[in-house]
Design a protein around this motif. Structure first.
Motif, PDB file in Angstrom:
ATOM      1  N   ALA A 178       1.243  43.286  62.250  1.00  0.00           N
ATOM      2  CA  ALA A 178       1.476  43.695  60.979  1.00  0.00           C
ATOM      3  C   ALA A 178       1.833  45.221  60.932  1.00  0.00           C
ATOM      4  O   ALA A 178       1.482  45.978  61.751  1.00  0.00           O
ATOM      5  CB  ALA A 178       0.395  43.253  60.014  1.00  0.00           C
ATOM      6  N   LYS A 179       2.581  45.720  59.862  1.00  0.00           N
ATOM      7  CA  LYS A 179       2.950  47.235  59.921  1.00  0.00           C
ATOM      8  C   LYS A 179       1.750  47.873  59.301  1.00  0.00           C
ATOM      9  O   LYS A 179       1.031  47.229  58.422  1.00  0.00           O
ATOM     10  CB  LYS A 179       4.238  47.201  58.835  1.00  0.00           C
ATOM     11  N   ASN A 180       1.641  49.038  59.751  1.00  0.00           N
ATOM     12  CA  ASN A 180       0.367  49.925  59.038  1.00  0.00           C
ATOM     13  C   ASN A 180       0.068  49.921  57.649  1.00  0.00           C
ATOM     14  O   ASN A 180      -1.123  49.789  57.268  1.00  0.00           O
ATOM     15  CB  ASN A 180       0.549  51.329  59.379  1.00  0.00           C
ATOM     16  N   PRO A 181       1.313  50.227  56.627  1.00  0.00           N
ATOM     17  CA  PRO A 181       0.609  49.903  55.207  1.00  0.00           C
ATOM     18  C   PRO A 181       0.053  48.534  54.947  1.00  0.00           C
ATOM     19  O   PRO A 181      -0.566  48.224  54.100  1.00  0.00           O
ATOM     20  CB  PRO A 181       2.044  49.928  54.427  1.00  0.00           C
ATOM     21  N   GLU A 182       0.709  47.536  55.598  1.00  0.00           N
ATOM     22  CA  GLU A 182       0.167  46.016  55.336  1.00  0.00           C
ATOM     23  C   GLU A 182      -1.182  45.740  55.804  1.00  0.00           C
ATOM     24  O   GLU A 182      -1.887  45.363  55.208  1.00  0.00           O
ATOM     25  CB  GLU A 182       0.974  44.743  56.012  1.00  0.00           C
ATOM     26  N   ILE A 183      -1.436  46.387  57.046  1.00  0.00           N
ATOM     27  CA  ILE A 183      -2.843  46.429  57.630  1.00  0.00           C
ATOM     28  C   ILE A 183      -3.940  47.364  56.448  1.00  0.00           C
ATOM     29  O   ILE A 183      -5.007  46.805  55.829  1.00  0.00           O
ATOM     30  CB  ILE A 183      -2.926  47.162  58.926  1.00  0.00           C
ATOM     31  N   GLN A 184      -3.310  48.477  56.245  1.00  0.00           N
ATOM     32  CA  GLN A 184      -4.337  49.333  55.495  1.00  0.00           C
ATOM     33  C   GLN A 184      -4.372  48.793  53.912  1.00  0.00           C
ATOM     34  O   GLN A 184      -5.696  48.549  53.569  1.00  0.00           O
ATOM     35  CB  GLN A 184      -3.359  50.804  55.100  1.00  0.00           C
TER      36      GLN A 184
END
Ligand code: PEP
Length: 250
Positions: A178-184
């Motif tokens: 997953a992309k960082n903003p999705e994870i965060q």
């Protein structure tokens, strides 16, 4: 709620090619205790891993990959949380997406398993995550909320330690993390969902899982809401698993 870093290996139905003893010697030889390492072998090897985890060097935790929602009885093939705790394991992975999709585990059943794990003194590594279809429909957070709420209210237990693993199904074993903003965003939302369901004095870890490797671990570990990882494929070789651990220490 206090947060704690943790890194967990999920061997699934595999054993490391280098052998259990060599793999565990590498774990013990890492030279520092933090963040805690947890290794989840297939059930017949939990005993051996618990013994290896206590050898010379730095210890590590051991998890089962599943435990039953029952304590005993006519449940052929099942292993209870008490049996796993009796072997000296501290953790149990519960609700992994492979258990949900391949073995038909529902949120209610996972809640019952959580209850038995808590009663046995195990710390659940409670897995949640959305499918590609759910993400494409923009329903990820609602999906995660339903998974968390149904399982935790079914469990209805008090406890002092919980590990939640956010694992988007589309990222598991696919090489597509997953992309960082999705994870965060997901981790932040999960922490909010747990408020009121988790005792205030509970120590919580929210792990990310899905195609984590040595070369993407440092960047994801630097996200403020990420307390560590649950790692499948890259945990089968001690050197690659330990490089993820090293990336978390930077
Ligand atoms: C997993 O099975 O929990 C997992 C995250 O697998 P992988 O790291 O191989 O994507």
């Amino acid at each position: 709620m206090k947060r704690e870093k943790l890194l967990a290996a999920n061997w699934k139905l595999n054993l490391p090619a280098e052998g259990i003893a060599a793999y565990c010697a590498a774990m013990r030889g890492r030279g520092a205790a933090d963040p805690e390492l947890v290794v989840s072998p297939p059930a017949p090897f939990v005993d051996a891993l618990v013994n290896e985890s206590k050898g010379a060097g730095t210890g590590f935790g051991v998890a089962s990959q599943n435990t039953s929602q029952h304590d005993q009885g006519a449940f052929t093939g099942e292993v209870s949380a008490r049996m796993i705790a009796g072997l000296g394991a501290r953790y149990a992975i519960l609700g992994h997406s492979e258990r949900r999709t391949l073995f038909g585990e529902s949120d209610e059943m996972i809640g019952q398993k959580l209850a038995k794990a808590f009663d046995a003194g195990l710390v659940p590594i409670f897995c949640i995550g959305e499918s590609q279809e759910t993400r494409d429909a923009g329903k990820t957070l609602a999906w995660l909320d339903a998974q968390v709420k149904t399982a935790m209210t079914t469990a209805a237990r008090s406890f002092s330690r919980l590990v939640v693993a956010y694992e988007p199904i589309w990222a598991i074993g696919t090489g597509r993390n997953a992309k960082n903003p999705e994870i965060q965003e997901a981790h932040q939302a999960i922490a909010g969902m747990l408020e009121g369901l988790v005792p205030d004095d509970c120590t919580l870890s929210i792990l990310y899982g899905g195609s984590v490797k040595a070369d993407n671990a440092a960047e994801i570990a630097s996200l403020s809401e990420v307390d560590g990882f649950l790692v499948g494929g890259a945990s089968l070789v001690s050197a690659s698993f330990l490089s993820i651990w090293g990336a978390m220490r930077r």
